[in-house]
Design an enzyme around this catalytic site. Structure first.
Site, mmCIF file in Angstrom:
data_model
loop_
_atom_site.group_PDB
_atom_site.id
_atom_site.type_symbol
_atom_site.label_atom_id
_atom_site.label_comp_id
_atom_site.label_asym_id
_atom_site.label_seq_id
_atom_site.Cartn_x
_atom_site.Cartn_y
_atom_site.Cartn_z
ATOM 1 N N SER A 185 0.840 -1.038 -0.047
ATOM 2 C CA SER A 185 0.160 -0.178 0.015
ATOM 3 C C SER A 185 0.896 1.248 0.036
ATOM 4 O O SER A 185 2.053 1.177 0.498
ATOM 5 C CB SER A 185 -1.085 0.239 1.183
ATOM 6 O OG SER A 185 -1.673 -1.132 1.120
ATOM 7 N N ASP A 209 -4.137 1.851 -2.140
ATOM 8 C CA ASP A 209 -3.430 3.365 -2.440
ATOM 9 C C ASP A 209 -4.115 4.449 -2.400
ATOM 10 O O ASP A 209 -5.296 4.515 -3.317
ATOM 11 C CB ASP A 209 -2.991 3.153 -3.955
ATOM 12 C CG ASP A 209 -1.797 1.957 -4.066
ATOM 13 O OD1 ASP A 209 -0.815 1.871 -3.620
ATOM 14 O OD2 ASP A 209 -1.850 1.042 -5.034
ATOM 15 N N SER A 259 -2.996 -4.026 -3.094
ATOM 16 C CA SER A 259 -2.431 -2.406 -2.738
ATOM 17 C C SER A 259 -3.521 -1.778 -2.349
ATOM 18 O O SER A 259 -4.400 -1.380 -2.912
ATOM 19 C CB SER A 259 -1.567 -2.020 -3.863
ATOM 20 O OG SER A 259 -0.679 -0.903 -3.486
#
Length: 375
Positions: free
Chosen positions: A251, A291, A289
Site C-alpha cells: 500500500s 493506494d 495494494s
C-alpha cells in the site's frame, strides 16, 4: 505513558533529523521534474502544516509507529478545511472516507499507522478532539486514519500501538524539517522490496501561476518495478523478475496539502494526480495494494467554521483552468517523496529475523550518473 518510553521515542525522532541532509535524492544532484521545491522540500513548506512521528521499536519483533499530519495548528474541528480522498486501489482500511466524500471537509488531524492499529488510532483521535477547548459540546467526530501493513518486519498481530502513541505523534507535530525513512508509520514498511518508510517533498509554483505551494507526505509499502528519474533501476540491478518472486502487493498512503484555495471537487482532481506520481516510480497499484490519496487545502479563506449564524458561506476558489500547474506540482512532489522514502530508508531486521535491505544507493547513483541524471 511512562517517562522512559517517551524519551526513547524522542531519541528516534531526533536522529533522522540529524541525517536528513544526507539521505535525500536531491542532495545527490538528482532533480525530479521541472518545478522548484520549497525551502525544506517537505510538506511543511505549506504554511501552517505540521508533522509529528511516534516510533515504536521494541526487542526483535516490534517495528511500527504513527505519523500525524495537521493542516493547521488550530482547532481543526472548529476550523475545518476543504478535503477530498481519492481511492487508487481500495485494498485498505482507511477510516473516515465517507464523511469526507459527502461533506468535502476534514475535521481532525490525519493519522497514518499500521493496518491493525486503525481502530486504536480512531479512538485516540476522537479523545483528542473531544478534549480540545471549545469542543465540550461535540457529539460526533470523523477521524481520518490511513494505514499500510507492516506485518513482514513488525509483529502486527500484537497490536502494540496504543492511544498514547497516537497522541504523542500529534503532540510532536511541528513545522520545519520532517524526518523520513524508518520513523513513525514508516518504521516497518517495505517498498519495491527495499526498506521504505516515510517520505516528503514539495513544489512551489512561479508567481505568475499563483505562487502556491504543494506538499506531499507518503507512507511507502508497495511494489512494482522501480525506476528513478526514468532510469530502470530494477532492470539494471537484474531484479526485473523479482516482481514475480516477491509480492508486489502492499500500500501507499499519500497526503497532499496545498495553500491554493480549492474546493473539495478540485481537491479530488488534484488527488488523482498523485497516483501518476506513484506510477512514475514504477508502482503498479497491484491487486492487494491500498493506494489512497488525501488532499487538503489549508487556505485560510477556505476554512469552514463548525458553527455559524449565517446559513451561507462565500469563499474564493481557483477556476478549473488554473489547476494544471497544481497537477504537475502534485505529480512531481509525490514522485520525489516516494524516492526520498527509499533514500532515507535503512536496512532493518524485524519479526522472526526478517531482514529488508536498504536501497543500494551507491549503485543507483552510479546508474543515474551514467544516465546523466545528476548535476
Amino acid at each position: 505513558m511512562n517517562k522512559r518510553h517517551h524519551s526513547f521515542c524522542i531519541l528516534l525522532f531526533i536522529v533522522p533529523l540529524f541525517l536528513l541532509s544526507q539521505n535525500r535524492l536531491r542532495d545527490h544532484g538528482v532533480e525530479i521534474g521541472v518545478l522548484k521545491p520549497g525551502a525544506l522540500n517537505a510538506i511543511t513548506d505549506v504554511p501552517g502544516a505540521q508533522v509529528g512521528h511516534s516510533t515504536l521499536i521494541k526487542g526483535d519483533n516490534v517495528r511500527t509507529g504513527v505519523t500525524a499530519i495537521l493542516p493547521h495548528p488550530g482547532n481543526i474541528f472548529q476550523e475545518k478545511v476543504p478535503a477530498a480522498i481519492y481511492v487508487g486501489n481500495g485494498f485498505g482500511k482507511l477510516a473516515g472516507y465517507t464523511q469526507v466524500r459527502e461533506l468535502g471537509n476534514l475535521e481532525t488531524p490525519i493519522i497514518l499507522t499500521n493496518t491493525l492499529s486503525v481502530p486504536t488510532a480512531v479512538n485516540a483521535v476522537i479523545g483528542y478532539t473531544l478534549n480540545q477547548p471549545g469542543n465540550e459540546n461535540v457529539r460526533s467526530v470523523n477521524a481520518v486514519v490511513g494505514e499500510t501493513n507492516d506485518g513482514y518486519l513488525n509483529d502486527i498481530r500484537g497490536r502494540h500501538i496504543k492511544e498514547e502513541h497516537v497522541l504523542e505523534a500529534i503532540e510532536n507535530a511541528k513545522s520545519g524539517p520532517v524526518a523520513e525513512g524508518n520513523v513513525g508509520a514508516g518504521t516497518g514498511t517495505v517498498c519495491f522490496g527495499f526498506k521504505g518508510g516515510m517520505g516528503t517533498s514539495s513544489r512551489v509554483l512561479p508567481k505568475k501561476l499563483g505562487g502556491y505551494t504543494v506538499g506531499v507526505m507518503v507512507q511507502t509499502n508497495f511494489g512494482g518495478v522501480l525506476q528513478i528519474a526514468g532510469v530502470e533501476v530494477d532492470k539494471k540491478l537484474d531484479r526485473y523478475s523479482e516482481v514475480l518472486k516477491y509480492s508486489a502487493d502492499g500500500s501507499c498512503m499519500m497526503v497532499v496539502l496545498t495553500d491554493a484555495p480549492l474546493d473539495s471537487r478540485n481537491l479530488e482532481r488534484l488527488a488523482k494526480r498523485a497516483m501518476l506520481g506513484l506510477s512514475r516510480t514504477g508502482g503498479i497499484a497491484s491487486n492487494g495494494s491500498g493506494d489512497y490519496v488525501i488532499a487538503v487545502s489549508t487556505a485560510k479563506a477556505c476554512r469552514i467554521p463548525y458553527q455559524s449564524e449565517n446559513p451561507t458561506q462565500t469563499m474564493t476558489t481557483l477556476r478549473n483552468n488554473a489547476m494544471t500547474p497544481l497537477f504537475l506540482a502534485t505529480i512531481e512532489a509525490t514522485e520525489e517523496a516516494i524516492l526520498n522514502s527509499l533514500f532515507a530508508g535503512e536496512t532493518m531486521i524485524g519479526r522472526d529475523g526478517h531482514k529488508i535491505e536498504a536501497l543500494p544507493k551507491q549503485q543507483v547513483l552510479k546508474m543515474l550518473k551514467e544516465a546523466e541524471k545528476m548535476d
